[in-house]
Design a protein around this motif. Sequence first.
Motif, short mmCIF file in Angstrom:
data_model
loop_
_atom_site.label_atom_id
_atom_site.label_comp_id
_atom_site.label_asym_id
_atom_site.label_seq_id
_atom_site.Cartn_x
_atom_site.Cartn_y
_atom_site.Cartn_z
N LEU A 254 0.83 -1.27 0.09
CA LEU A 254 0.12 -0.08 -0.10
C LEU A 254 0.70 1.19 0.10
N ALA A 255 2.03 1.26 0.73
CA ALA A 255 2.87 2.45 0.71
C ALA A 255 3.12 2.81 -0.70
N PRO A 256 3.92 2.04 -1.38
CA PRO A 256 4.07 2.69 -3.12
C PRO A 256 2.84 3.03 -3.75
N VAL A 257 1.75 2.06 -3.70
CA VAL A 257 0.77 2.26 -4.35
C VAL A 257 -0.17 3.81 -4.01
N GLY A 258 0.02 4.04 -2.54
CA GLY A 258 -0.43 5.52 -2.19
C GLY A 258 0.31 6.73 -2.82
N PHE A 259 1.45 6.29 -3.01
CA PHE A 259 2.50 7.63 -3.45
C PHE A 259 2.36 7.64 -4.91
N LEU A 260 2.02 6.57 -5.75
CA LEU A 260 1.70 6.39 -7.18
C LEU A 260 0.11 7.08 -7.27
N VAL A 261 -0.61 6.67 -6.87
CA VAL A 261 -1.97 7.26 -6.84
C VAL A 261 -1.99 8.56 -6.57
N ALA A 262 -1.45 9.21 -5.62
CA ALA A 262 -1.23 10.57 -5.03
C ALA A 262 -0.51 11.33 -6.35
N THR A 263 0.46 10.74 -6.82
CA THR A 263 1.12 11.36 -8.18
C THR A 263 0.52 11.63 -9.27
N VAL A 264 -0.15 10.63 -9.70
CA VAL A 264 -0.90 10.50 -10.92
C VAL A 264 -2.26 11.22 -10.57
N THR A 265 -2.70 11.51 -9.42
CA THR A 265 -4.05 12.23 -9.31
C THR A 265 -3.56 13.63 -9.12
N ALA A 266 -2.63 13.85 -8.48
CA ALA A 266 -2.07 15.29 -8.60
C ALA A 266 -1.81 16.07 -9.97
#
Length: 286
Positions: A254-266
């Motif tokens: 979940l840690a890298p998935v969270g960073f990935l989702v946050a980056t693409v969302t931003a």
Amino acid sequence: MSATEAVSPPPMGRLVRNPLAVCGAGLLALLAVAAVAGPFLWPYDHIAQDAGAALVPPSEDHWLGTSRLGEDLFAQCVRGLQKSLVVGLSVAVLSTLLAAAVGLTAGYVGRLVDRALMWGVDMMLILPSFLLVAVLSPVLQERSWLWMVLVLALTQWMLTARVIRARAVSLRRREFVRAAQYSGAPTGWILRRHLLPHLVPLLVIDCTLHVGAAILAEAGLSYFGFGIQPPDVSLGSLVAAGSGSALTYPWVFLAPVGFLVATVTAVGLLGEALRRVLDEGDTDGD
């Protein structure tokens, strides 16, 4: 315009007032600060292993927990975020520049040049981009990750080139372009001074949206082992490494998935805000 008519705020003012832009820019700025300053402020290195601290859940010492080999996940995610942002920005800039060069040349010059360039674009569109990258990646696997940036950029510019070409054909018929032609201005000067400024909003939006697409493409390649290679990491390779532990040790996944989702969302929020603001500007201009 009458004295009582409201004056439309400039594009930057509309962008600052747009909630999507504020959220996207704020989140992206936070992630960028973490990617740049994180390695200097965080006491753990992304490649340091501690066998006695393997698979430790999130705690005060390890905010996001540790991996199977005892690596600090926050340090690894920050390093992966660095690499993913660099890859995304590089691919977006290169693909947008290539699309602008091909689209402008085809739309302005026309005739045989236009036909030849658009035929090449159509051939590139027929090829499955991900399959092409997957075929080339093993050949380039032992080389620098910059080759992957080049391959991704070469597979993401075609649709934009067609849009720019259509816009250039329309601009070519305008009076100010014809006046420059009749005055003997060289083609390069006309492209730079008269056509390119009208395409800047489109190119900015396209470049912004391509960042998110390139980050996802790099993550997909790294997930299947074709992207960033160990000992370096990207968000995609971290997601791949943690996918087997998604149910037993969820923080590893979940840690890298969270960073990935946050980056693409931003990036997506910022790109959508830019599109809306620039569309409003075009409407006001009409």
